[in-house]
Design a protein around this motif. Structure first.
Motif, PDB file in Angstrom:
ATOM      1  N   PHE A  39       9.791   4.347   6.295  1.00  0.00           N
ATOM      2  CA  PHE A  39       8.834   3.270   6.561  1.00  0.00           C
ATOM      3  C   PHE A  39       9.240   2.424   7.761  1.00  0.00           C
ATOM      4  O   PHE A  39      10.407   2.393   8.136  1.00  0.00           O
TER       5      PHE A  39
ATOM      6  N   GLY B   6      15.654   4.606   2.702  1.00  0.00           N
ATOM      7  CA  GLY B   6      14.496   4.026   3.377  1.00  0.00           C
ATOM      8  C   GLY B   6      13.212   4.800   3.200  1.00  0.00           C
ATOM      9  O   GLY B   6      12.219   4.545   3.883  1.00  0.00           O
ATOM     10  N   THR B   7      13.190   5.775   2.289  1.00  0.00           N
ATOM     11  CA  THR B   7      11.961   6.559   2.115  1.00  0.00           C
ATOM     12  C   THR B   7      11.083   5.974   1.021  1.00  0.00           C
ATOM     13  O   THR B   7      10.094   6.578   0.626  1.00  0.00           O
ATOM     14  N   GLY B   8      11.479   4.814   0.506  1.00  0.00           N
ATOM     15  CA  GLY B   8      10.592   4.103  -0.422  1.00  0.00           C
ATOM     16  C   GLY B   8      10.815   4.417  -1.899  1.00  0.00           C
ATOM     17  O   GLY B   8       9.918   4.212  -2.709  1.00  0.00           O
ATOM     18  N   LYS B   9      12.002   4.863  -2.240  1.00  0.00           N
ATOM     19  CA  LYS B   9      12.258   5.164  -3.665  1.00  0.00           C
ATOM     20  C   LYS B   9      12.170   3.886  -4.505  1.00  0.00           C
ATOM     21  O   LYS B   9      11.514   3.862  -5.537  1.00  0.00           O
ATOM     22  N   THR B  10      12.856   2.841  -4.013  1.00  0.00           N
ATOM     23  CA  THR B  10      12.897   1.604  -4.798  1.00  0.00           C
ATOM     24  C   THR B  10      11.500   1.015  -4.944  1.00  0.00           C
ATOM     25  O   THR B  10      11.110   0.571  -6.026  1.00  0.00           O
ATOM     26  N   THR B  11      10.747   1.047  -3.837  1.00  0.00           N
ATOM     27  CA  THR B  11       9.379   0.515  -3.891  1.00  0.00           C
ATOM     28  C   THR B  11       8.554   1.298  -4.923  1.00  0.00           C
ATOM     29  O   THR B  11       7.778   0.721  -5.686  1.00  0.00           O
TER      30      THR B  11
ATOM     31  N   GLN C 198       4.214   8.486  -2.434  1.00  0.00           N
ATOM     32  CA  GLN C 198       4.573   7.456  -3.423  1.00  0.00           C
ATOM     33  C   GLN C 198       3.508   7.385  -4.512  1.00  0.00           C
ATOM     34  O   GLN C 198       3.808   7.291  -5.698  1.00  0.00           O
TER      35      GLN C 198
ATOM     36  N   HIS D 250       0.852  -1.173   0.000  1.00  0.00           N
ATOM     37  CA  HIS D 250       0.000   0.000   0.000  1.00  0.00           C
ATOM     38  C   HIS D 250       0.892   1.229   0.000  1.00  0.00           C
ATOM     39  O   HIS D 250       1.582   1.511   0.972  1.00  0.00           O
TER      40      HIS D 250
HETATM   41  N1  LIG Z   1       4.351   1.991   1.020  1.00  0.00           N
HETATM   42  C1  LIG Z   1       5.093   1.223   1.818  1.00  0.00           C
HETATM   43  N2  LIG Z   1       4.513   0.546   2.812  1.00  0.00           N
HETATM   44  C2  LIG Z   1       5.237  -0.230   3.631  1.00  0.00           C
HETATM   45  N3  LIG Z   1       6.559  -0.381   3.561  1.00  0.00           N
HETATM   46  C3  LIG Z   1       7.185   0.278   2.576  1.00  0.00           C
HETATM   47  C4  LIG Z   1       6.493   1.101   1.657  1.00  0.00           C
HETATM   48  N4  LIG Z   1       7.390   1.633   0.804  1.00  0.00           N
HETATM   49  C5  LIG Z   1       8.595   1.153   1.173  1.00  0.00           C
HETATM   50  N5  LIG Z   1       8.467   0.347   2.230  1.00  0.00           N
HETATM   51  C6  LIG Z   1       9.550  -0.389   2.924  1.00  0.00           C
HETATM   52  O1  LIG Z   1      10.489   0.558   3.408  1.00  0.00           O
HETATM   53  C7  LIG Z   1      11.792   0.089   3.258  1.00  0.00           C
HETATM   54  C8  LIG Z   1      12.584   1.083   2.400  1.00  0.00           C
HETATM   55  O2  LIG Z   1      12.005   1.192   1.106  1.00  0.00           O
HETATM   56  P1  LIG Z   1      12.847   1.276  -0.205  1.00  0.00           P
HETATM   57  O3  LIG Z   1      13.891   0.222  -0.247  1.00  0.00           O
HETATM   58  O4  LIG Z   1      11.881   1.351  -1.329  1.00  0.00           O
HETATM   59  O5  LIG Z   1      13.521   2.696   0.032  1.00  0.00           O
HETATM   60  P2  LIG Z   1      14.710   3.404  -0.710  1.00  0.00           P
HETATM   61  O6  LIG Z   1      14.378   4.853  -0.653  1.00  0.00           O
HETATM   62  O7  LIG Z   1      14.883   2.820  -2.052  1.00  0.00           O
HETATM   63  O8  LIG Z   1      15.897   3.067   0.214  1.00  0.00           O
HETATM   64  P3  LIG Z   1      17.444   3.011  -0.115  1.00  0.00           P
HETATM   65  O9  LIG Z   1      17.770   4.310  -0.747  1.00  0.00           O
HETATM   66  O10 LIG Z   1      18.033   2.827   1.221  1.00  0.00           O
HETATM   67  O11 LIG Z   1      17.601   1.828  -1.026  1.00  0.00           O
HETATM   68  C9  LIG Z   1      11.686  -1.270   2.611  1.00  0.00           C
HETATM   69  O12 LIG Z   1      11.775  -2.234   3.596  1.00  0.00           O
HETATM   70  C10 LIG Z   1      10.320  -1.271   1.975  1.00  0.00           C
HETATM   71  O13 LIG Z   1       9.763  -2.555   1.924  1.00  0.00           O
END
Ligand SMILES: Nc1ncnc2c1ncn2[C@@H]1O[C@H](COP(=O)(O)OP(=O)(O)OP(=O)(O)O)[C@@H](O)[C@H]1O
Length: 764
Positions: free
Chosen positions: A501, A351-356, A331, A326
């Motif tokens: 997250f 960890g702010t969810g960029k990859t997701t 996002q 979700h």
């Molecule tokens: N919408 C969401 N709901 C729940 N958990 C989330 C959500 N988006 C991301 N996460 C979780 O938060 C964590 C960090 O997300 P993600 O890897 O996408 O971030 P990132 O910005 O790409 O981090 P990094 O730069 O460290 O790789 C992951 O464990 C991911 O599963």
């Protein structure tokens, strides 16, 4: 003093840089072989030499002539002439033909070749065309020798002299005497300093126009090496005056001329972050037009789609259900913008969810049957992106199909293009754009203005370009401030992800990285699973702790091999700099043993089993993967700056060192190529950009304030996946964390973007 005349029989050794040569010469007078040693500007096997010097006795090689002066001569007697011509020195003439030529023209042979070459066709087997080709070679050789002699008077090495001769031919005399600064423009390997030395020997005045102009360009070039695309005029003149020892007041007139010559562009600052005063900004034309064109292309890409919100929402809902996630509000916004924007920036810390978000965007466009390309600025960043998304990501260079000049398929061979890197060019450009509906680039903070320009040239209007990155990481090594400028211009859609997250919030690496970035306090005494501070007060104690961590503690803790654990440090020099750390870590982690071969080069010992890093992009270096029986299974070319591997074999006989890189790619380095490799037990934090390691060890010790900055610490900490170990003094950590002074970059992309948007909104 002895004088010997004879044929150069064999060049036994030649240093191409300084011309130092050891050769054997057959003495014409008695047929004896003599060893001669000296600095010869140009001489080849088969040439006739008259050399004077002293006979000396070498303890190992015996008697030899130390050349003090010499002359290359045309051979005079018939046998010598025949031998010279038949030696292979002149292409197209073999021994039999040489005999026929000399039999016919006798003592007049060389005069005829030089003055009446057409007469060579009187010889059976030589056509008129061939006669002219032979004459041309004789003339060329003569001219080249003279040029080499001339250039050597200016302290120019043989290698360089050959390049200069190739570039200018007989015009080189005028250029060296009048404007040797042209060399810095035209000949790779010649910089301002060398041109200036030549000019000094030529007797060119300190305040010569050519000199001052070349000096100004040189200062701008140096500035670009420090990340700037321009310099304010006062700063430029200050630095140029220091370099040239010429008063700044005399420089203004050159600015005008250099603008007319299209070497420079001078602009008044348009926004407060360009200095905000009336000091004009001076660009080398190259960088100005890179910024201007990049701004135009960014503007052109930034179109809006009209896919209804309800449709996007429905599609997104399906993906979320399927993937069982979700997205949060920001996002979701990023996905909506991605669907309806030609250009989108997604930014946020770890960890702010960029990859997701990227993953969701990929799934969205995948479901629409769209062509998606993923790219990143380095090989390691691309690999990480591939792992995180499950889609193949390539380096931007690969994506743009870097090919050697002359091999490009699209036929657009303009060398002046920014997209060519020394001897190479991108085959993807405006005439042969990338075939994609969506292009996503990660780690945008590492992309400099040249690469951005090249990328934009290859993106068609209508293709969606999504740029992802963290602006608080170290800026690109190359000039410009691309990601920040695009964001700060305020002209494009930017989604900044801020929410950490829950899963990420349990990681002290992520939480502390954010605290460091925000300037908040980090409690180093707190026990943590993944963020450890180990206090050590002396550099050698820091190193011992690092060795224990790598050998004993961390491999089991983070389930990784010792060579996957990375030591990274701010500095190259000093007690905890890369150079010393590598020496000591090598000694402990891969000590010498009779089974391990070694090779020394440039003061570094390379040993079988060593961890090494490629330190420049080499697009031509070939790799191959091999089966367990050693049979090649795949091959390709390209090893990139920052790629890490292990030395598997050192072959003294073939003079080859083999390194195994990721995915079993084996690369053979000739011993001469070893300067492309460095030991990599420890690397600089700058080099770590874009990479990720299971665990990192960061020595914390005092260092130059300019280097010990918050964003360096932030970049280092965010490289760790499972564990960060800071080892050293807490005060060093706190002083780094509080040093928010970032080196200002002079970059005009933001101003160019703003200008274009102003032009569009209120056309004249
Ligand atoms: N919408 C969401 N709901 C729940 N958990 C989330 C959500 N988006 C991301 N996460 C979780 O938060 C964590 C960090 O997300 P993600 O890897 O996408 O971030 P990132 O910005 O790409 O981090 P990094 O730069 O460290 O790789 C992951 O464990 C991911 O599963």
């Amino acid at each position: 003093m002895a004088t010997i005349t004879g044929f150069i029989e064999k060049i036994k050794f030649r240093n191409e840089e300084n011309g130092y040569t050891i050769m054997t010469v057959t003495d014409q007078s008695d047929g004896d072989e003599v060893v001669m040693v000296g600095v010869l500007s140009y001489a080849a096997e088969g040439d006739m030499i008259q050399a004077s010097g002293h006979m000396t006795e070498h303890p190992v090689y015996g008697e030899q002539l130390q050349i003090e002066s010499y002359e290359l001569k045309n051979p005079e007697d018939a046998a010598s002439m025949e031998r010279y011509l038949g030696s292979g020195a002149i292409k197209g003439i073999g021994a039999a033909m040489a005999a026929r030529i000399v039999r016919r023209f006798k003592a007049d042979t060389f005069r005829i070749m030089e003055e009446e070459p057409e007469r060579l066709s009187e010889i059976k087997g030589i056509s008129e065309k061939m006669a002219m080709a032979i004459a041309e070679q004789v003339q060329d050789k003569k001219e080249m020798r003279q040029a080499m002699m001339f250039l050597q008077n200016y302290g120019i090495t043989l290698n360089l002299a050959a390049k200069i001769y190739q570039e200018y031919g007989p015009k080189l005399y005028g250029i060296i005497r009048e404007n040797p600064y042209r060399l810095a423009d035209d000949i790779p390997g010649v910089g301002f300093k060398m041109a200036d030395e030549i000019a000094q020997k030529s007797g060119i005045f300190t305040d010569s126009d050519y000199r001052v102009r070349a000096g100004i360009l040189y200062v701008l070039l140096q500035a670009s090496a420090n990340g700037h695309t321009y310099l304010p005029k006062s700063e430029l003149f200050r630095q140029a005056s220091e370099l040239l020892k010429v008063a700044p007041e005399t420089m203004d007139k050159h600015l005008m001329d250099m603008q007319i010559d299209r070497k420079l562009v001078v602009k008044m600052p348009v926004s407060s972050d360009e200095g905000g005063c009336s000091d004009p900004l001076v660009y080398s034309a190259h960088y100005y037009y890179l910024e201007l064109n990049a701004a135009r292309m960014l503007h052109d890409l930034n179109i809006r789609g009209d896919i209804p919100e309800t449709e996007i929402r429905d599609n997104l809902m399906k993906i979320q259900q399927k993937e069982n996630i979700h997205l949060d509000e920001l996002q979701e916004k990023a996905v909506f913008e991605a669907v309806n924007s030609g250009l989108l920036v997604i930014t946020g810390g770890p960890g702010t969810g960029k990859t997701t978000t990227i993953n969701t965007i990929i799934r969205y466009f995948e479901a629409e049957g769209m062509e998606i390309l993923l790219g990143a600025p380095t090989g390691r960043a691309a690999k990480r992106m591939t792992e995180a998304t499950g889609w193949e990501a390539r380096t931007i260079h690969r994506m743009l199909e870097l090919v050697p000049i002359g091999m490009a398929a699209s036929g657009n061979g303009s060398l002046s293009s920014s997209s060519s890197t020394a001897g190479m060019r991108f085959d993807r450009n405006e005439e042969n754009p990338l075939d994609a509906d969506v292009i996503i680039i990660d780690e945008m903070s590492m992309v400099d203005i040249s690469l951005m320009h090249s990328l934009l040239r290859a993106v068609n209007v209508g293709t969606r370009l999504i740029l992802v990155g963290d602006t608080d990481q170290l800026p690109s090594v190359g000039p410009g401030n691309v990601l920040k400028d695009i964001i700060n211009s305020g002209c494009f859609n930017v989604v900044k992800l801020t929410h950490i997250f829950r899963q990420a919030a349990q990681s002290d690496i992520i939480v502390n990285a954010h605290r460091i970035n925000e300037g908040e306090d980090v409690d180093l005494s707190r026990r943590s699973r993944d963020f450890l501070f180990i206090r050590r007060d002396h550099p050698d104690a820091v190193i011992s702790a690092a060795i224990t961590l790598i050998q004993k503690k961390l491999p089991g803790y983070v389930r990784a091999e010792p060579d996957e654990i990375q030591v990274m440090t701010p500095m190259r020099k000093g007690a905890l700099g890369v150079e010393r750390l590598n020496q000591i870590l090598q000694e402990h982690l891969n000590p010498p043993s009779p089974e391990k071969k070694e090779r020394e080069a440039g003061g570094i010992i390379y040993r079988t089993g060593d961890k090494v890093m490629q330190i420049r992009n080499n697009y031509q270096l070939e790799w191959e993967t091999r089966s367990s029986y050693g049979i090649p299974t795949d091959k390709g070319a390209g090893v990139f700056n920052g790629d890490m591997g292990i030395i598997r074999e050192i072959n003294e006989f073939a003079e080859i060192l083999t390194v195994e890189f990721d995915e079993g790619k084996m690369v053979e380095y000739s011993f001469k190529q070893l300067e492309e490799l460095e030991l990599a037990y420890a690397i600089t934090i700058h080099k770590s950009q874009g990479s990720e390691y299971p665990a990192v060890i960061i020595p914390m010790y005092s260092g130059p304030r300019m280097l010990m900055t918050r964003n360096l610490l932030y970049t280092a900490v965010t490289r760790a996946r499972s564990c960060v170990c800071l080892v050293g003094r807490p005060d060093a950590f706190y002083s780094m964390a509080s040093n928010s002074a970032e080196q200002e970059r002079c970059s005009g992309l933001k101003a160019r973007i703003e200008e274009i948007y102003k032009e569009v909104s209120c056309p004249e």
